[in-house]
Design a protein around this motif. Structure first.
Motif, PDB file in Angstrom:
ATOM      1  N   UNK A   1      38.551  31.273  40.092  1.00 39.88           N
ATOM      2  CA  UNK A   1      39.214  30.123  40.682  1.00 39.88           C
ATOM      3  C   UNK A   1      40.700  30.326  40.859  1.00 39.88           C
ATOM      4  N   UNK A   2      41.108  31.004  41.933  1.00 38.49           N
ATOM      5  CA  UNK A   2      42.529  31.262  42.144  1.00 38.49           C
ATOM      6  C   UNK A   2      42.787  31.532  43.618  1.00 38.49           C
ATOM      7  N   UNK A   3      43.970  31.128  44.079  1.00 36.76           N
ATOM      8  CA  UNK A   3      44.404  31.496  45.414  1.00 36.76           C
ATOM      9  C   UNK A   3      45.080  32.867  45.317  1.00 36.76           C
ATOM     10  N   UNK A   4      44.483  33.863  45.942  1.00 38.92           N
ATOM     11  CA  UNK A   4      45.037  35.220  45.887  1.00 38.92           C
ATOM     12  C   UNK A   4      46.337  35.309  46.682  1.00 38.92           C
ATOM     13  N   UNK A   5      47.225  36.167  46.225  1.00 37.48           N
ATOM     14  CA  UNK A   5      48.491  36.396  46.954  1.00 37.48           C
ATOM     15  C   UNK A   5      48.201  37.355  48.101  1.00 37.48           C
TER      16      UNK A   5
ATOM     17  N   UNK B   1      34.781  36.055  45.393  1.00 36.07           N
ATOM     18  CA  UNK B   1      34.825  35.153  44.248  1.00 36.07           C
ATOM     19  C   UNK B   1      33.720  35.616  43.305  1.00 36.07           C
ATOM     20  N   UNK B   2      34.121  36.239  42.199  1.00 33.03           N
ATOM     21  CA  UNK B   2      33.129  36.868  41.324  1.00 33.03           C
ATOM     22  C   UNK B   2      32.255  35.855  40.594  1.00 33.03           C
ATOM     23  N   UNK B   3      32.650  34.577  40.641  1.00 30.91           N
ATOM     24  CA  UNK B   3      31.851  33.531  39.986  1.00 30.91           C
ATOM     25  C   UNK B   3      30.832  32.946  40.945  1.00 30.91           C
ATOM     26  N   UNK B   4      31.256  32.619  42.164  1.00 30.50           N
ATOM     27  CA  UNK B   4      30.363  31.976  43.124  1.00 30.50           C
ATOM     28  C   UNK B   4      29.676  32.970  44.057  1.00 30.50           C
TER      29      UNK B   4
ATOM     30  N   UNK C   1      38.600  38.339  61.047  1.00 27.85           N
ATOM     31  CA  UNK C   1      39.708  37.381  60.977  1.00 27.85           C
ATOM     32  C   UNK C   1      40.876  37.980  60.198  1.00 27.85           C
ATOM     33  N   UNK C   2      42.093  37.531  60.472  1.00 26.90           N
ATOM     34  CA  UNK C   2      43.251  38.056  59.743  1.00 26.90           C
ATOM     35  C   UNK C   2      43.221  37.627  58.280  1.00 26.90           C
ATOM     36  N   UNK C   3      43.829  38.433  57.444  1.00 28.65           N
ATOM     37  CA  UNK C   3      43.812  38.187  56.005  1.00 28.65           C
ATOM     38  C   UNK C   3      44.423  36.836  55.663  1.00 28.65           C
ATOM     39  N   UNK C   4      45.489  36.460  56.359  1.00 31.82           N
ATOM     40  CA  UNK C   4      46.188  35.219  56.013  1.00 31.82           C
ATOM     41  C   UNK C   4      45.354  33.973  56.276  1.00 31.82           C
ATOM     42  N   UNK C   5      44.259  34.096  57.025  1.00 29.49           N
ATOM     43  CA  UNK C   5      43.419  32.924  57.296  1.00 29.49           C
ATOM     44  C   UNK C   5      42.666  32.459  56.049  1.00 29.49           C
ATOM     45  N   UNK C   6      42.733  33.257  54.989  1.00 37.94           N
ATOM     46  CA  UNK C   6      42.045  32.892  53.751  1.00 37.94           C
ATOM     47  C   UNK C   6      43.008  32.464  52.653  1.00 37.94           C
ATOM     48  N   UNK C   7      44.227  32.142  53.028  1.00 36.63           N
ATOM     49  CA  UNK C   7      45.252  31.784  52.046  1.00 36.63           C
ATOM     50  C   UNK C   7      44.865  30.574  51.196  1.00 36.63           C
ATOM     51  N   UNK C   8      44.107  29.679  51.744  1.00 35.19           N
ATOM     52  CA  UNK C   8      43.812  28.426  51.028  1.00 35.19           C
ATOM     53  C   UNK C   8      42.442  28.439  50.344  1.00 35.19           C
TER      54      UNK C   8
ATOM     55  N   UNK D   1      39.651  30.054  47.477  1.00 38.75           N
ATOM     56  CA  UNK D   1      39.713  30.606  46.131  1.00 38.75           C
ATOM     57  C   UNK D   1      38.888  31.888  46.012  1.00 38.75           C
ATOM     58  N   UNK D   2      39.591  32.980  45.728  1.00 32.90           N
ATOM     59  CA  UNK D   2      38.977  34.275  45.430  1.00 32.90           C
ATOM     60  C   UNK D   2      39.720  34.868  44.236  1.00 32.90           C
TER      61      UNK D   2
END
Length: 658
Positions: free
Chosen positions: A15-19, A44-47, A65-72, A74-75
């Motif tokens: 549960x974290x927003x990756x940098x 996400x190693x949990x889900x 898709x570009x990497x930044x599209x996953x900023x929000x 949780x991985x």
């Protein structure tokens, strides 16, 4: 081939927003290792949620898709990849690559030369393959054999596999450490990458120096041994080790050895049979190292090792185009041009020769230092840097190199000293006398010098230090140009452990595993990859090394003190006799003293610079004084001057903390 990176925030349990910006910076700092493609996978190693992403260099038809599209989203785990296309040049070789069942993901740097044979073996067991890559073979082999897959591979590798079934991250490095793999494990996150510079893109990775490793480098030039680096918080997976991070205890992961040379194995074989078998092993290795879907060339210094590679390449492919790249020194004592020309004309190769001026080194010093990530002991690798750049400019992606031959064939002159000391220590006086008699008439080995050097090996290392202290001279372990108090306060060990063992084979093994080769392979990798070239080293295969270190020692160094004795016999009829009969050894030696003397104002400027004065471990005044005495002729030049310059520029450019 390629650069890899990864980040696992295991402390947060998924549960974290990756940098994502740090992940992108880290991966793209390795672009020189792989300019052909770019890729990411987020997990996400949990889900078990998975997302693939791309960047500016990603194959357009993959439509990622570009990497930044996953900023929000949780991985907690990210894998990044830069590709240098060598096998299966199509987008099918894109990484990170998933297994056929989608349960495993891999990022891989290197080449598995026997991937064709392994793919056929696995296909017979009903495994299916979608690509022509060795990457997919690694994934399938891991799923078939688990960690034991490493025993099946011939080649060079560093890779990381996320196993979704076992919920673990598995990393491994090849048997000799040809391909690099660095990591940080701080109790909350695990970060890994092909080069240290990629780790430094993460702001929480420190730049504090490792005092023990700094001392060892400054005193002896020793780096790259064991797990530690010159950065206090950054480690490397040692050669022939793997590392497994389990999801329930990832902070406790430790490298584990999976292979080593068996020094107890002894072959009872004639010199003729040994030479014949060695020839077959080496030809097979060169042929395997030529497997690629791009054109390959070779480095040619004119010595026995590189000449053997080039002539074997011609023997394997009699009618193909063959290009070689070599360095010729201005100093006639170091110039091997006649040997390069001899071998080049023998195999009808396109010979490319370069010369290097000290002005080039000075102009490119900072960028060159940054490419290595850690300091290095000699200007000779700059000559290699320039040779590899010329190969890149000529359109080559793969070069074969003779690295590692001296460490397994007893190629350095110092090995004759080791052999003599071993004879004397064990009471084999007849063998010692025979060796002493055998070197008569060879100007490069003086009897008196050989006996003195062997005698020094017989004495405890403390004797020389005590004698120097008695006459008030600078000791080997406490030179005046170091601030010994700084090191003492950091509990640095000021003595070097005596090298284990006294026999020739034990010395070879030490150089292979602990001292010489790890440094040389780091240089080889960074120099080549700085120019997007994959350097391949056919002398370093498990079968070849084990065979050579199982032979009688007299097959490596003859009774006349001839190095590489069995290999010279093995290459008769392939390598020109004039080359095989050489007794001198030069390699990529550069006229370091001449270069620095011609650039003495620059040297003085660096030694007196603010960057130099700000390093608390050094006595900049003593260094400047020593250099002044070298320039005036009152002191003999020693390459510790280069180590000072290198370290000062490294500390300044990489903002090292002391």
């Amino acid at each position: 081939m390629c650069g890899i990176s990864g980040l696992w925030h295991y402390h947060d349990g998924g549960g974290r927003l990756l940098e994502t910006e740090a992940i992108r910076r880290s991966t793209n700092s390795l672009r020189h290792r792989g300019p052909d493609d770019e890729g990411y996978v987020l997990l996400n190693t949990r889900t078990q949620q998975i997302a693939q992403a791309g960047g500016r260099d990603t194959y357009p038809n993959l439509d990622l898709p570009p990497l930044e599209s996953f900023d929000t989203q949780e991985f907690d785990l990210a894998l990044g990849f830069r590709r240098l296309s060598i096998l299966d040049l199509s987008p099918a070789g894109h990484q990170p690559m998933k297994s056929a069942d989608g349960k495993c993901w891999i990022v891989f740097n290197g080449e598995i030369y026997n991937y064709v044979e392994l793919r056929d073996e696995l296909a017979r067991e009903r495994f299916e393959f979608r690509t022509g890559t060795d990457t997919e073979v690694i994934l399938t082999a891991y799923q078939r054999w688990g960690i034991d897959c490493l025993s099946h591979f011939e080649g060079m590798w560093s890779f990381a596999i996320w196993d979704g079934t076992k919920r673990q991250l598995f990393l491994a490095r090849d048997r000799f450490g040809i391909k690099p793999l660095y990591y940080v494990n701080d109790g909350e996150r695990f970060i890994f990458a092909s080069e240290i510079k990629a780790l430094l893109q993460h702001t929480h990775v420190g730049r504090r120096v490792n005092p023990q490793r700094l001392y060892e480098y400054l005193l002896s030039g020793l780096t790259d041994h064991g797990e530690e680096t010159l950065f206090a918080g950054i480690k490397q997976v040692p050669a022939a080790h793997s590392l497994t991070l389990h999801i329930d205890r990832p902070q406790d992961a430790r490298p584990e050895r999976y292979w080593k040379v068996d020094l107890t194995r002894q072959l009872n074989i004639s010199i003729e049979d040994a030479a014949e078998e060695l020839r077959e092993l080496f030809l097979r290795s060169v042929k395997m190292h030529l497997r690629c879907d791009v054109k390959a060339a070779s480095i040619l210094s004119g010595g026995i090792d590189s000449s053997a590679i080039v002539t074997c390449m011609r023997s394997i492919n009699p009618h193909s185009e063959l290009s070689v790249f070599g360095y010729t020194a201005d100093d006639p004592l170091l110039n091997e041009e006649r040997w390069i020309d001899l071998v080049g004309s023998t195999v009808k190769a396109d010979v490319n020769k370069i010369r290097v001026a000290p002005e080039q080194l000075i102009a490119e010093m900072d960028g060159f230092v940054e490419s290595q990530d850690e300091p290095f002991d000699s200007t000779s690798i700059y000559a290699q840097y320039c040779v590899l750049r010329r190969a890149h400019e000529s359109g080559f992606k793969v070069l074969l190199s003779g690295q590692g031959a001296d460490e397994i064939l007893a190629g350095y002159p110092s090995y004759v000293t080791t052999q003599m000391a071993s004879f004397l220590r064990s009471g084999r006086l007849g063998s010692a006398f025979q060796l002493l008699t055998g070197i008569s008439g060879r100007p490069e080995i003086a009897k008196s010098a050989l006996l003195r050097s062997a005698g020094r090996q017989l004495l405890p290392s403390s004797v020389g230090t005590i004698a120097k202290r008695m006459i008030g001279a600078e000791t080997a372990y406490e030179p005046g140009w170091l601030d010994m108090g700084w090191f003492s306060r950091r509990e640095v060990n000021f003595t070097f452990a005596k090298q284990p063992g006294y026999s020739l084979k034990e010395q070879l093994h030490h150089m292979l595993v602990e001292s010489n080769l790890p440094m040389l392979l780091r240089h080889e990798d960074r120099l080549a990859m700085a120019h997007s070239i994959e350097s391949r080293v056919p002398f370093l295969t498990a079968s070849l090394v084990q065979f050579l270190l199982s032979l009688p020692e007299k097959y490596l160094i003859s009774s006349a003190g001839t190095s590489k004795y069995v290999f010279r016999r093995a290459m008769r009829g392939i390598v020109p006799d004039d080359v095989l009969n050489r007794q001198d050894k030069i390699g990529f030696d550069t006229p370091e003293q001449q270069w620095l003397t011609k650039s003495q104002s620059w040297v003085s400027e660096v030694l007196r610079s603010e960057a130099g004065r700000s390093i608390p471990a050094l006595n900049s005044k003593a260094m400047a004084q020593y250099w002044g005495e070298v320039v005036s002729g009152r002191r003999v030049y020693q390459n510790k001057v280069w180590r000072w310059l290198n370290m000062i520029r490294w500390a300044d450019k990489l903002q090292i903390e002391f």
